[in-house]
Design a protein around this motif. Sequence first.
Motif, short mmCIF file in Angstrom:
data_model
loop_
_atom_site.label_atom_id
_atom_site.label_comp_id
_atom_site.label_asym_id
_atom_site.label_seq_id
_atom_site.Cartn_x
_atom_site.Cartn_y
_atom_site.Cartn_z
N GLN A 1 37.24 7.34 4.79
CA GLN A 1 36.92 6.42 6.16
C GLN A 1 37.92 5.15 5.74
OE1 GLN A 1 32.67 5.11 6.57
NE2 GLN A 1 32.02 6.76 5.19
N GLN A 2 38.23 4.89 4.54
CA GLN A 2 39.04 3.79 4.39
C GLN A 2 40.51 4.22 5.05
OE1 GLN A 2 39.28 2.57 0.26
NE2 GLN A 2 37.03 2.13 0.49
N VAL B 1 40.71 4.14 8.87
CA VAL B 1 40.67 2.59 9.23
C VAL B 1 42.33 2.09 9.16
CG1 VAL B 1 40.21 0.20 8.69
CG2 VAL B 1 38.15 2.06 8.74
N TRP B 2 42.83 2.54 8.09
CA TRP B 2 44.21 1.93 7.86
C TRP B 2 45.18 2.62 8.92
CZ3 TRP B 2 48.48 5.32 6.84
CH2 TRP B 2 49.56 4.68 6.58
N THR C 1 44.03 1.13 12.69
CA THR C 1 44.06 -0.46 12.95
C THR C 1 45.24 -1.40 12.33
OG1 THR C 1 42.82 -0.96 11.07
CG2 THR C 1 41.36 -0.22 12.80
N THR C 2 45.83 -0.74 11.13
CA THR C 2 46.93 -1.54 10.63
C THR C 2 48.14 -1.36 11.30
OG1 THR C 2 47.45 0.25 9.02
CG2 THR C 2 45.86 -1.47 8.49
N GLU D 1 34.28 -1.46 9.40
CA GLU D 1 35.46 -1.31 10.30
C GLU D 1 35.60 -0.05 10.97
OE1 GLU D 1 38.87 -3.55 8.90
OE2 GLU D 1 38.11 -2.67 7.13
N LEU D 2 35.32 1.35 10.32
CA LEU D 2 35.43 2.63 10.82
C LEU D 2 34.31 2.56 11.96
CD1 LEU D 2 36.58 5.38 11.09
CD2 LEU D 2 34.91 5.94 9.51
N LYS D 3 33.03 1.95 11.57
CA LYS D 3 31.95 2.22 12.73
C LYS D 3 32.34 1.44 14.05
CE LYS D 3 26.86 1.46 12.71
NZ LYS D 3 25.71 0.89 11.64
N ALA D 4 32.93 0.32 13.84
CA ALA D 4 33.59 -0.34 15.09
C ALA D 4 34.54 0.34 15.81
CB ALA D 4 33.92 -1.99 14.50
N LEU D 5 35.46 0.94 14.96
CA LEU D 5 36.49 1.67 15.67
C LEU D 5 36.05 2.86 16.63
CD1 LEU D 5 39.68 2.02 15.42
CD2 LEU D 5 39.37 3.61 13.45
N ASN E 1 31.37 2.36 6.32
CA ASN E 1 32.61 1.18 6.37
C ASN E 1 32.24 0.71 7.96
OD1 ASN E 1 35.45 0.26 7.36
ND2 ASN E 1 35.83 1.18 5.32
#
Length: 500
Positions: A394-395, A398-399, A402-403, A121-125, A119
Motif C-alpha cells: 500500500q505504501q 501511495v508513493w 502521489t509523490t 492515503e491509499l484509501k483516499a487515492l 493506509n
Amino acid sequence: MGKRSTWSRWTAGAAGLALGAVLLSGCGSQEAKAPTNYDFYIFNGKSENAEAMEEVVDRYEAETGLTIKLFSLGTTDVAETLRSEMNSSAKPALFSTNIGGVMEWSESGAILDLNEASNPELKALAAEVPEPLRLSADGSQNYGIPYNIEGYGLIVDTRMAEQLFDLENPEPFLEDFKAATYDEFENLVNQVDAYIATGQADQVMLNGSPYPFAASKTELTSRLTGVFAEAGAEKWTYGDHMGNIALNAVFSSAVDARNASEEQVEQLKGPLEKLARTLDLYSAHAAGMEGPLERGPSYINSTTASYDVSVQLFATGKALFLKQGNWVYPNIEKLNADILPTLTFLPIKLPLQQEDIQVEGLTVEQFNRSVPQFVPSYYAINTKVTEREQELAQQFLVWLNTTEEGRRTIVEDFQFIPYNADDSVKFENTLNNSLIQYQLAGDTLSNPFNGSPAGGAYWGQEVFGSILQERYYNREGEWTPEDYRTIAEQSVQGWQDVMY
C-alpha cells in the motif's frame, strides 16, 4: 534485462496490449534468481514498462531500504502465470489484474477492497478514481489503482485537414468537427471522397460553419485514396472498438454491462443498428494502396486489410482517418515520424437519437464529441499475504501515485497517462496529450465492451465481429436499412444466447 540490483529480480520480455488485440514484440522469458529474503513481491503484468519498473523499484529500494521481488511478464498468458504465482508459497503482495480477472480474485477473497484499505492515503487515492474507471465486481467495491489510461478515436494528421480545406490554423476546424452532428460528419466523408476522386467537392458544414475545399490538390492531399484506413481482416478493430462505442449508449461501465438485465441487452438494438450504418459509411469509403479498397474478399484479406496495412495506409497519407488508440503511436513513428507532431484524436460519431441513449444524463451531443477511455490494468493488493506485506504494498502505491518522484515515473519512465492527469502533464506523444484534453473536458466514454459475454473478446469478435466480416464485409454491393437491423438483432441474440 535480467539482474539489475544486488537483490536480483525476475523480468521477462515485452508486449503491447491494446483493448482486444495483442501485438507481440520482445525477448521472451528470461529467468534470474529471485531474492530468498524480501519484504514484499510485485507481480507486474504490464510488460511494456518492465525495464522501467525495474529501475523504479531500484530507486524505491534505495530510498526506503526495503528489498523487493519483482516479476514482469514477458508472455501473453498473464492469467495463467498470475494464477500460478497467487497459489504458490511465495505470493505477490501487489499484482496486476483487470476487469476480466477481478471476479476470480474477489470470489477467492484474494483482493483487497480499497474502500477498506488500512493506509488512509491509499484509501483516499482510491476514492478519487472516477466511478466508470473503477475495478469492481458489482459496482460497490473499488479493488484497484489504475496503471494508466488508454483511449481511441479517429486519428487525423492536422496537416492533411489544413491542406484539404486551405486552412491557416486547423484548430477551429477540429473544434467544429468535435461539435458537428452525425449528418454533418457523413456529408464530410462523402465530399472528401468526391474530392479524392475528382479534385472537386461541395463545401461542408461542421457545427454550422462552412469549410470549402482547396481549389487544387497539394502534394500531400494527392496521396489520398480513401477516407478511412480500415483493417477488415482484424475483427478486434471493429468488433471490439466500434462495438464498444454502441454499448456506451446503454451501459456506463464494464460492470454495468457484465450485470446487464435482458431488457438492457434488448436496448442495444437501436445503438447497434446505428453503428451498422456508421460501419457501412466507413467500409464504403476505405483507402487502399493504389485506390479505394472495395468491400469483398480483399477487404478482409490480411495482405490488403490487416492492422499493419491500415497503419501504413494512414502513415503514408493514403487515408484521412485511422480509427485506433494511443498505443499505435510507436507504429506510426516507425513508418513516418514526420507526422507525429500533427496527430490528434477526433471523436467517433453515431447517428443516435436521444431515445437510443439509456445512460442517465448522457446526451447525443456529448456522446458524439467524446472518445472512449479505459484502464487496461490495475494494481491490486493480495489479502493472502501477511499484514506487513500488505502495508508495504500500500505504501508503494501511495508513493507511486502521489509523490513528485512517483508521478514523474509514471509519465516519464513508463510513458503512461495517469488516471488523474492534470493539464501540467505533457508528453512528446501528441496522441496522449489529445486524450488528456478529452479527459479534462469530461468528454469521455467508457469500456462496457469488457463487461460483454466472456469479457468482451467473445462477443466483440466471435459474434458482432464475425457477423460483419463473414456476412457483410466479405460481399460486394450496398447495405440496406434492413441489413443494419439484421446486424443489430443477430448481435443482440448472440449476447442473449450466452447470458440467458
